[in-house]
Motif scaffolding. Structure first.
Motif, mmCIF file in Angstrom:
data_model
loop_
_atom_site.group_PDB
_atom_site.id
_atom_site.type_symbol
_atom_site.label_atom_id
_atom_site.label_comp_id
_atom_site.label_asym_id
_atom_site.label_seq_id
_atom_site.Cartn_x
_atom_site.Cartn_y
_atom_site.Cartn_z
ATOM 1 N N ILE A 180 0.835 -1.206 0.000
ATOM 2 C CA ILE A 180 0.000 0.000 0.000
ATOM 3 C C ILE A 180 0.871 1.258 0.000
ATOM 4 N N MET A 181 1.962 1.233 0.754
ATOM 5 C CA MET A 181 2.832 2.399 0.832
ATOM 6 C C MET A 181 3.495 2.690 -0.501
ATOM 7 N N VAL A 182 3.926 1.631 -1.202
ATOM 8 C CA VAL A 182 4.518 1.823 -2.530
ATOM 9 C C VAL A 182 3.502 2.426 -3.488
ATOM 10 N N THR A 183 2.275 1.884 -3.469
ATOM 11 C CA THR A 183 1.229 2.402 -4.351
ATOM 12 C C THR A 183 0.873 3.840 -4.000
ATOM 13 N N ALA A 184 0.808 4.145 -2.693
ATOM 14 C CA ALA A 184 0.471 5.505 -2.268
ATOM 15 C C ALA A 184 1.535 6.496 -2.696
ATOM 16 N N GLN A 185 2.802 6.153 -2.483
ATOM 17 C CA GLN A 185 3.873 7.070 -2.867
ATOM 18 C C GLN A 185 3.947 7.249 -4.377
ATOM 19 N N SER A 186 3.721 6.164 -5.116
ATOM 20 C CA SER A 186 3.719 6.268 -6.573
ATOM 21 C C SER A 186 2.567 7.145 -7.051
ATOM 22 N N SER A 187 1.383 6.967 -6.430
ATOM 23 C CA SER A 187 0.230 7.780 -6.813
ATOM 24 C C SER A 187 0.462 9.255 -6.512
ATOM 25 N N ARG A 188 1.023 9.553 -5.339
ATOM 26 C CA ARG A 188 1.286 10.943 -4.982
ATOM 27 C C ARG A 188 2.335 11.564 -5.895
ATOM 28 N N PHE A 189 3.331 10.756 -6.284
ATOM 29 C CA PHE A 189 4.370 11.265 -7.187
ATOM 30 C C PHE A 189 3.772 11.641 -8.539
ATOM 31 N N HIS A 190 2.954 10.741 -9.110
ATOM 32 C CA HIS A 190 2.334 11.048 -10.402
ATOM 33 C C HIS A 190 1.331 12.190 -10.275
ATOM 34 N N TYR A 191 0.658 12.280 -9.137
ATOM 35 C CA TYR A 191 -0.288 13.372 -8.931
ATOM 36 C C TYR A 191 0.436 14.715 -8.866
ATOM 37 N N ARG A 192 1.594 14.742 -8.183
ATOM 38 C CA ARG A 192 2.383 15.983 -8.131
ATOM 39 C C ARG A 192 2.893 16.364 -9.524
ATOM 40 N N GLN A 193 3.314 15.344 -10.292
ATOM 41 C CA GLN A 193 3.741 15.634 -11.661
ATOM 42 C C GLN A 193 2.600 16.233 -12.484
ATOM 43 N N PHE A 194 1.408 15.680 -12.324
ATOM 44 C CA PHE A 194 0.243 16.192 -13.044
ATOM 45 C C PHE A 194 -0.056 17.631 -12.642
ATOM 46 N N GLU A 195 0.048 17.949 -11.332
ATOM 47 C CA GLU A 195 -0.198 19.319 -10.879
ATOM 48 C C GLU A 195 0.859 20.277 -11.420
ATOM 49 N N GLU A 196 2.116 19.829 -11.481
ATOM 50 C CA GLU A 196 3.177 20.686 -12.010
ATOM 51 C C GLU A 196 2.963 20.973 -13.491
ATOM 52 N N ILE A 197 2.515 19.958 -14.233
ATOM 53 C CA ILE A 197 2.246 20.174 -15.660
ATOM 54 C C ILE A 197 1.089 21.149 -15.845
ATOM 55 N N LEU A 198 0.034 20.992 -15.020
ATOM 56 C CA LEU A 198 -1.092 21.915 -15.112
ATOM 57 C C LEU A 198 -0.676 23.341 -14.762
ATOM 58 N N ALA A 199 0.142 23.473 -13.702
ATOM 59 C CA ALA A 199 0.594 24.806 -13.306
ATOM 60 C C ALA A 199 1.456 25.430 -14.389
ATOM 61 N N ALA A 200 2.315 24.608 -15.013
ATOM 62 C CA ALA A 200 3.162 25.140 -16.085
ATOM 63 C C ALA A 200 2.331 25.560 -17.285
ATOM 64 N N ASN A 201 1.311 24.787 -17.631
ATOM 65 C CA ASN A 201 0.462 25.136 -18.768
ATOM 66 C C ASN A 201 -0.371 26.390 -18.486
ATOM 67 N N ASN A 202 -0.829 26.526 -17.239
ATOM 68 C CA ASN A 202 -1.638 27.704 -16.896
ATOM 69 C C ASN A 202 -0.806 28.988 -16.856
ATOM 70 N N SER A 203 0.488 28.839 -16.563
ATOM 71 C CA SER A 203 1.340 30.030 -16.479
ATOM 72 C C SER A 203 1.823 30.518 -17.830
ATOM 73 N N ARG A 204 1.659 29.700 -18.874
ATOM 74 C CA ARG A 204 2.117 30.113 -20.192
ATOM 75 C C ARG A 204 1.170 31.187 -20.763
ATOM 76 N N PRO A 205 1.734 32.181 -21.425
ATOM 77 C CA PRO A 205 0.857 33.184 -22.080
ATOM 78 C C PRO A 205 0.169 32.561 -23.287
ATOM 79 N N PRO A 206 -1.021 32.967 -23.561
ATOM 80 C CA PRO A 206 -1.726 32.421 -24.734
ATOM 81 C C PRO A 206 -1.003 32.751 -26.029
ATOM 82 N N SER A 207 -0.891 31.762 -26.898
ATOM 83 C CA SER A 207 -0.186 31.957 -28.163
ATOM 84 C C SER A 207 -1.064 32.738 -29.138
ATOM 85 N N GLY A 208 -0.427 33.501 -29.980
ATOM 86 C CA GLY A 208 -1.170 34.277 -30.974
ATOM 87 C C GLY A 208 -1.710 35.536 -30.393
#
Length: 208
Positions: A180-208
């Motif tokens: 359970i601990m391995v699965t929990a840590q893996s899930s939290r790691f991928h969840y943090r990666q997903f949040e970082e990608i969303l934050a990076a995409n939201n911070s980009r200025p709109p193209s065009g």
């Protein structure tokens, strides 16, 4: 203010982390589907802790029972030294002393790994339980029955049966807790990666 218990050396910590990740990571994709009991990814993200309550209860009762086992050890060893052949006595004494030393370390790792959610310590706890303590307890249970001892060790037989029950249950719940601990840590790691990608995409200025 409570201090955090010291961690294992970095090299040992990394090796145990790699071992737990390679062995206990779910191979079945169904383990990561929503609603699949406690191993689902969503459940692991929402739950703030991944400690095992049954394992902690077993460790608590094991710690309470350990002084009784030590008392039986100090009571039986003088009897063994005064009776019987030297060869069976040496093996029994060595098994008793080695098991007592390992047990101090094992219980500490179990408490630290489960309460502090440290996967390396909990993995080491499971390895010590399976590799050392269960074989030693079976040896101490069977050896007095087949060895040419002149004294009957009924006390050792009774306490070792109880200890084997503790060890088997702790191994089962310990492996489940590491999984359970391995699965929990893996899930939290991928969840943090997903949040970082969303934050990076939201911070980009709109193209065009």
């Amino acid at each position: 203010m409570l201090r955090r218990p010291p961690e294992l050396p970095r090299s040992v910590n990394d090796r145990l982390n790699r071992f737990a990740t390679s062995v206990f990571t779910p191979r079945d994709t169904n383990d990561m589907k929503p609603g699949n009991n406690l191993l689902s990814q969503e459940a692991r993200i929402e739950i703030d802790y991944s400690s095992s309550l049954p394992l902690q209860m077993l460790l608590y009762f094991n710690v309470c029972f350990f002084p009784c086992w030590l008392f039986s050890l100090t009571f039986v060893l003088p009897v063994l030294t005064l009776n019987g052949d030297n060869n069976p006595i040496i093996l029994m004494v060595f098994a008793f002393v080695f098991k007592a030393i390992i047990e101090f370390i094992r219980l500490y790792l179990g408490y630290t790994g489960n309460l502090a959610e440290r996967m390396p310590e909990l993995t080491a706890f499971c390895l010590l339980t399976i590799i050392f303590q269960i074989p030693l307890s079976i040896f101490l249970l069977i050896y007095p029955l087949i060895a040419p001892l002149t004294v009957q060790l009924s006390l050792i037989f009774s306490v070792e049966i109880i200890y084997i029950a503790f060890l088997v249950l702790e191994a089962v719940f310990g492996i489940y807790a590491v999984r359970i601990m391995v699965t929990a840590q893996s899930s939290r790691f991928h969840y943090r990666q997903f949040e970082e990608i969303l934050a990076a995409n939201n911070s980009r200025p709109p193209s065009g």
